[in-house]
Design a protein around this motif. Structure first.
Motif, PDB file in Angstrom:
ATOM      1  N   HIS A  88      -4.650  -3.001  12.415  1.00  0.00           N
ATOM      2  CA  HIS A  88      -5.525  -3.330  11.287  1.00  0.00           C
ATOM      3  C   HIS A  88      -6.264  -2.084  10.789  1.00  0.00           C
ATOM      4  O   HIS A  88      -7.395  -2.170  10.329  1.00  0.00           O
ATOM      5  CB  HIS A  88      -6.518  -4.426  11.678  1.00  0.00           C
ATOM      6  N   GLY A  89      -5.601  -0.912  10.946  1.00  0.00           N
ATOM      7  CA  GLY A  89      -6.159   0.328  10.430  1.00  0.00           C
ATOM      8  C   GLY A  89      -6.941   1.139  11.435  1.00  0.00           C
ATOM      9  O   GLY A  89      -7.655   2.069  11.052  1.00  0.00           O
ATOM     10  N   TRP A  90      -6.783   0.825  12.735  1.00  0.00           N
ATOM     11  CA  TRP A  90      -7.522   1.564  13.756  1.00  0.00           C
ATOM     12  C   TRP A  90      -6.916   2.952  13.932  1.00  0.00           C
ATOM     13  O   TRP A  90      -5.705   3.145  13.815  1.00  0.00           O
ATOM     14  CB  TRP A  90      -7.519   0.791  15.064  1.00  0.00           C
ATOM     15  N   ALA A 118      -0.562   3.979  13.988  1.00  0.00           N
ATOM     16  CA  ALA A 118       0.065   4.558  12.793  1.00  0.00           C
ATOM     17  C   ALA A 118      -0.637   4.073  11.532  1.00  0.00           C
ATOM     18  O   ALA A 118      -0.732   4.814  10.538  1.00  0.00           O
ATOM     19  CB  ALA A 118       1.543   4.180  12.755  1.00  0.00           C
ATOM     20  N   THR A 119      -1.158   2.849  11.574  1.00  0.00           N
ATOM     21  CA  THR A 119      -1.822   2.314  10.384  1.00  0.00           C
ATOM     22  C   THR A 119      -3.124   3.046  10.076  1.00  0.00           C
ATOM     23  O   THR A 119      -3.557   3.079   8.926  1.00  0.00           O
ATOM     24  CB  THR A 119      -2.101   0.815  10.544  1.00  0.00           C
ATOM     25  N   GLY A 120      -3.750   3.618  11.098  1.00  0.00           N
ATOM     26  CA  GLY A 120      -4.943   4.412  10.880  1.00  0.00           C
ATOM     27  C   GLY A 120      -4.645   5.874  10.600  1.00  0.00           C
ATOM     28  O   GLY A 120      -5.529   6.638  10.195  1.00  0.00           O
ATOM     29  N   THR A 121      -3.382   6.259  10.826  1.00  0.00           N
ATOM     30  CA  THR A 121      -2.943   7.629  10.538  1.00  0.00           C
ATOM     31  C   THR A 121      -2.403   7.740   9.118  1.00  0.00           C
ATOM     32  O   THR A 121      -2.718   8.689   8.390  1.00  0.00           O
ATOM     33  CB  THR A 121      -1.849   8.060  11.530  1.00  0.00           C
ATOM     34  N   TRP A 122      -1.612   6.776   8.728  1.00  0.00           N
ATOM     35  CA  TRP A 122      -0.975   6.807   7.406  1.00  0.00           C
ATOM     36  C   TRP A 122      -1.888   6.288   6.299  1.00  0.00           C
ATOM     37  O   TRP A 122      -1.674   6.559   5.124  1.00  0.00           O
ATOM     38  CB  TRP A 122       0.309   5.983   7.435  1.00  0.00           C
ATOM     39  N   PHE A 123      -2.880   5.479   6.685  1.00  0.00           N
ATOM     40  CA  PHE A 123      -3.792   4.905   5.700  1.00  0.00           C
ATOM     41  C   PHE A 123      -5.228   5.231   6.093  1.00  0.00           C
ATOM     42  O   PHE A 123      -5.508   5.614   7.222  1.00  0.00           O
ATOM     43  CB  PHE A 123      -3.601   3.380   5.622  1.00  0.00           C
ATOM     44  N   ALA A 141       0.831  -1.207   0.000  1.00  0.00           N
ATOM     45  CA  ALA A 141       0.000   0.000   0.000  1.00  0.00           C
ATOM     46  C   ALA A 141       0.862   1.253   0.000  1.00  0.00           C
ATOM     47  O   ALA A 141       2.051   1.208   0.335  1.00  0.00           O
ATOM     48  CB  ALA A 141      -0.935  -0.008   1.225  1.00  0.00           C
ATOM     49  N   GLN A 142       0.243   2.352  -0.352  1.00  0.00           N
ATOM     50  CA  GLN A 142       0.870   3.666  -0.302  1.00  0.00           C
ATOM     51  C   GLN A 142       0.134   4.520   0.726  1.00  0.00           C
ATOM     52  O   GLN A 142      -1.056   4.316   0.972  1.00  0.00           O
ATOM     53  CB  GLN A 142       0.802   4.349  -1.673  1.00  0.00           C
ATOM     54  N   PRO A 143       0.827   5.490   1.344  1.00  0.00           N
ATOM     55  CA  PRO A 143       0.138   6.359   2.308  1.00  0.00           C
ATOM     56  C   PRO A 143      -1.137   6.953   1.713  1.00  0.00           C
ATOM     57  O   PRO A 143      -1.145   7.427   0.578  1.00  0.00           O
ATOM     58  CB  PRO A 143       1.178   7.436   2.609  1.00  0.00           C
TER      59      PRO A 143
END
Length: 435
Positions: free
Chosen positions: A144-146, A150-155, A125-127
């Motif tokens: 998982h994107g919460w 960071a996964t919920g901030t960058w994506f 994936a990309q930001p």
């Protein structure tokens, strides 16, 4: 050893023989803390589902001179010389992982589960891209994107959940969300899921949505290895897992995949996210994977599930409300709302009673995450000690007495349970702990 169904009070648990003489000589204060932790683990009933006991062999491998070696790169392609033995150690771990899980490719270098998942994002994936996973309050994981991760901030994270009426994943909702949002990556798996994960259903949805499907099996890797939970391998692109929990290895992680994704994942781990691997951990992973390939581990994995189901039945009989009504795996999620005791208060009281759990949100929880309604428990550790289904009614009784005492503020009742717990634990020494 035969153990009475209901042990009496007053037994003194023997203090483990002092260990770590070099540490004791160099740093007595720290050595004392290690000894105290050894005694605590020996005397208490550990029910946190993400914890376990490693073998003495795994412990020894974790503390070897492999600690002294830097090994950026991969076997045969290092940036430092002197890798003659290290390359063989890592290759051994990789080949054992591939054989045990039946995968094309394995990377044993991630430092832990969260960095392993970050590597997945970096590979696919990309930001700003949309990613999809189970909502944290429903049983998913932060990575998982919460939003707070960071996964919920960058994506751009979108989440699915479980049905209110039965606590099970609504695959119609998952499919609708995936087709509407078209995420680059879909995660299945989580940290508080008491039921079997339908990897085939997730696979069909991911293919239809054009997404990379990742199975985060950190909690159930040992059950998969032991044949006590279906394997995700035929249905997913990537498998992410820690190496502790039900797999009974060191605190590390692995990424496994089809061959077509091997290069992208390896590049994401190194040089994308990490420097040199922790070679002593790689060695301990290799030991744990060898142990998990033995017939005795298969028996262990099935015993973990049998114990969890028996414990769930005993808790239901005592009036506890279990999310989804029970369990298919190692984990039980209890909603204590009917008991009128918040999860945090119950967990801390049970800890004083020698029963180690963690407070946890439950689906559609009306309380705050740091003061939730639920408690999460599991059977990996007690199964490693040799407890079986005949002990589960007693464990349920102790939990029931502990929760009731928490509601009343009855410290004497908690102390009584702790004495009984300590007596049973003395009869079932834990693997890897000095006795």
């Amino acid at each position: 050893m035969t153990t009475p169904a209901h042990p009496t009070h007053g037994t003194t648990v023997p203090t483990p023989t002092p260990t770590h003489p070099a540490l004791a000589a160099a740093d007595p204060e720290l050595a004392a803390l290690v000894g105290a932790e050894e005694r605590l683990q020996a005397e208490t009933l550990r029910l946190i589902p993400s914890e376990n006991y490693v073998s003495a062999a795994v412990l020894e491998a974790s503390g070897t001179v492999l600690q002294n070696k830097y090994s950026e790169g991969y076997p045969g392609r290092r940036y430092y010389e002197g890798q003659q033995n290290i390359d063989q150690v890592e290759t051994l771990a990789v080949e054992r992982a591939k054989a045990l899980f039946g995968v094309d490719h394995a990377n044993v270098q991630p430092y832990s589960g969260s960095p392993a998942n970050l590597a997945v994002y970096l590979a696919f994936a990309q930001p700003g891209d949309t990613v999809m996973g189970m909502a944290l309050p429903m049983g998913g994981h932060l990575t998982h994107g919460w939003g707070v991760s960071a996964t919920g901030t960058w994506f751009r994270g979108v989440q699915y959940g479980v049905r209110h009426e039965d606590g099970l994943i609504d695959f119609d909702q998952v499919r609708e969300l995936a087709l509407e949002e078209r995420p680059k990556v879909i995660f299945c798996g989580g940290t508080a899921l008491p039921r079997t994960i339908d990897f085939a259903a997730f696979g069909e949805i991911a293919r239809e949505a054009g997404a990379v499907l990742v199975a985060d099996v950190a909690h159930i890797a040992g059950l998969i290895a032991g044949g006590a939970h279906p394997s995700p391998v035929p249905h997913v692109d990537v498998i992410s897992t820690t190496t502790h929990k039900t797999l009974r290895g060191p605190r590390g992680a692995m990424l496994m995949s089809r061959e077509e994704h091997a290069k992208a994942l390896d590049k994401a781990v190194f040089p994308g996210l990490q420097g040199g691997p922790h070679n002593q951990t790689t060695a301990a992973i290799a030991v744990a994977l060898r142990e998990a390939a033995q017939p005795s581990f298969r028996s262990y994995a099935h015993a973990v599930v049998a114990n969890a189901k028996a414990l769930a039945e005993a808790l239901l009989a005592r009036g506890f409300d279990l999310v989804s009504g029970g369990t298919d795996n190692h984990l039980i999620l209890m909603d204590l709302t009917p008991k009128e005791v918040p999860g945090k208060i119950a967990a801390k009281a049970l800890d004083r009673a020698g029963i180690v759990v963690n407070y946890n949100t439950v689906p559609y929880d009306t309380r705050k995450p740091f003061d939730p309604s639920g408690v999460r428990i599991g059977t990996p550790s007690l199964t490693s000690r040799g407890l079986d289904v005949t002990h589960m009614p007693l464990v349920a009784e102790w939990i029931d007495r502990g929760v009731a005492a928490a509601g009343k503020g009855d410290e004497d009742a908690l102390a009584a349970v702790r004495a009984e717990v300590a007596e049973l634990m003395a009869a079932y020494p834990a693997p890897g702990l000095p006795v």
